[in-house]
Motif scaffolding. Sequence first.
Motif, PDB file in Angstrom:
ATOM      1  N   GLU A   1       0.830  -1.203   0.000  1.00  0.00           N
ATOM      2  CA  GLU A   1       0.000   0.000   0.000  1.00  0.00           C
ATOM      3  C   GLU A   1       0.872   1.265   0.000  1.00  0.00           C
ATOM      4  O   GLU A   1       1.965   1.279   0.574  1.00  0.00           O
ATOM      5  CB  GLU A   1      -0.913  -0.002   1.222  1.00  0.00           C
ATOM      6  N   TYR A   2       0.381   2.306  -0.625  1.00  0.00           N
ATOM      7  CA  TYR A   2       1.074   3.588  -0.689  1.00  0.00           C
ATOM      8  C   TYR A   2       1.093   4.263   0.698  1.00  0.00           C
ATOM      9  O   TYR A   2       0.266   3.952   1.565  1.00  0.00           O
ATOM     10  CB  TYR A   2       0.385   4.507  -1.695  1.00  0.00           C
TER      11      TYR A   2
ATOM     12  N   GLN B   1       0.322   6.938   3.619  1.00  0.00           N
ATOM     13  CA  GLN B   1      -0.866   7.745   3.899  1.00  0.00           C
ATOM     14  C   GLN B   1      -0.586   8.722   5.035  1.00  0.00           C
ATOM     15  O   GLN B   1       0.275   8.474   5.887  1.00  0.00           O
ATOM     16  CB  GLN B   1      -2.048   6.840   4.260  1.00  0.00           C
TER      17      GLN B   1
ATOM     18  N   ARG C   1      -0.296   7.988  -5.732  1.00  0.00           N
ATOM     19  CA  ARG C   1      -0.469   6.803  -4.892  1.00  0.00           C
ATOM     20  C   ARG C   1       0.013   5.542  -5.609  1.00  0.00           C
ATOM     21  O   ARG C   1       0.657   4.677  -5.005  1.00  0.00           O
ATOM     22  CB  ARG C   1      -1.936   6.662  -4.486  1.00  0.00           C
TER      23      ARG C   1
ATOM     24  N   SER D   1       3.128   3.353  -4.303  1.00  0.00           N
ATOM     25  CA  SER D   1       2.899   1.936  -4.026  1.00  0.00           C
ATOM     26  C   SER D   1       3.967   1.084  -4.705  1.00  0.00           C
ATOM     27  O   SER D   1       4.540   0.161  -4.105  1.00  0.00           O
ATOM     28  CB  SER D   1       1.507   1.521  -4.515  1.00  0.00           C
TER      29      SER D   1
ATOM     30  N   LEU E   1      -1.107  15.672  -2.215  1.00  0.00           N
ATOM     31  CA  LEU E   1      -2.251  15.182  -1.446  1.00  0.00           C
ATOM     32  C   LEU E   1      -3.126  16.317  -0.929  1.00  0.00           C
ATOM     33  O   LEU E   1      -4.268  16.091  -0.526  1.00  0.00           O
ATOM     34  CB  LEU E   1      -1.767  14.326  -0.274  1.00  0.00           C
TER      35      LEU E   1
END
Length: 252
Positions: free
Chosen positions: A179-180, A182, A210, A214, A198
């Motif tokens: 997952e990227y 956050q 993203r 990832s 973002l």
Amino acid sequence: MRIDILSLFPEMFKGPLTESILGKATEKGLLDVHVTDFREYTTDKQRHVDDAPYGGGAGMLLQAQPIFDAYDAIQKEVGPDTSKGRVILLDPAGQKFDQHLANELAHEDHLTFICGHYEGYDERIRQIVTDEVSLGDFVLTGGELASMVMIDATVRFIPGVLGNHDSATGDSFEDGLLEYPQYTRPADFRGMKVPEVLLSGNHQLIAQWRQKESLRRTLHRRPDLLESAHLTGQQRHLLSDIKIEEDESEPE
């Protein structure tokens, strides 16, 4: 989904399967978990469920009789209207559990987990099994912990269990990648700032960032995943960009 667990230590499941997401899924009627102590089905006067292997050898094996009888009782309880579903034997020699198998299992109405102990199983137990599954290349003292992990990972995919369905589909490994990164408020914490993209409100640029991050995280932390990932043309292009960027940033 109905989940049955055959275990010698049913008390182990009380906390993990009744709290947090799993507890809420049960309250919503999306999950129905039953834990059976298969020692209750032994015909041995001393309540033994294990015995020495024929031919000699170290350790003890779980006997077939208590597990078969416990399983038969479960099938009688659920009745002919409920599918047998998948019967999962927790075994270090089994298929390695991953996100894709969790998603696959989530489509079943009924799962049964058989948790082993001691040196192993009487081979005949495998006659009622549809899947032999392992968490990885290591050995636990029993199958209870492994089954809890598998149940938690699987139940997340049942519609309605998570407040936001995208929470499951966006998880690490779901598309074969990690997952990227956050972030949440504040935008600047001790001089560590959230990437400007973002904060831009440009959803197309955010999606591209993203995807790229990832790929970058997977390249750095789990490059082995890239070998089997089915990358799109755009992803391959982004991966090439990442490698060029990092080659250029390396000191000569």
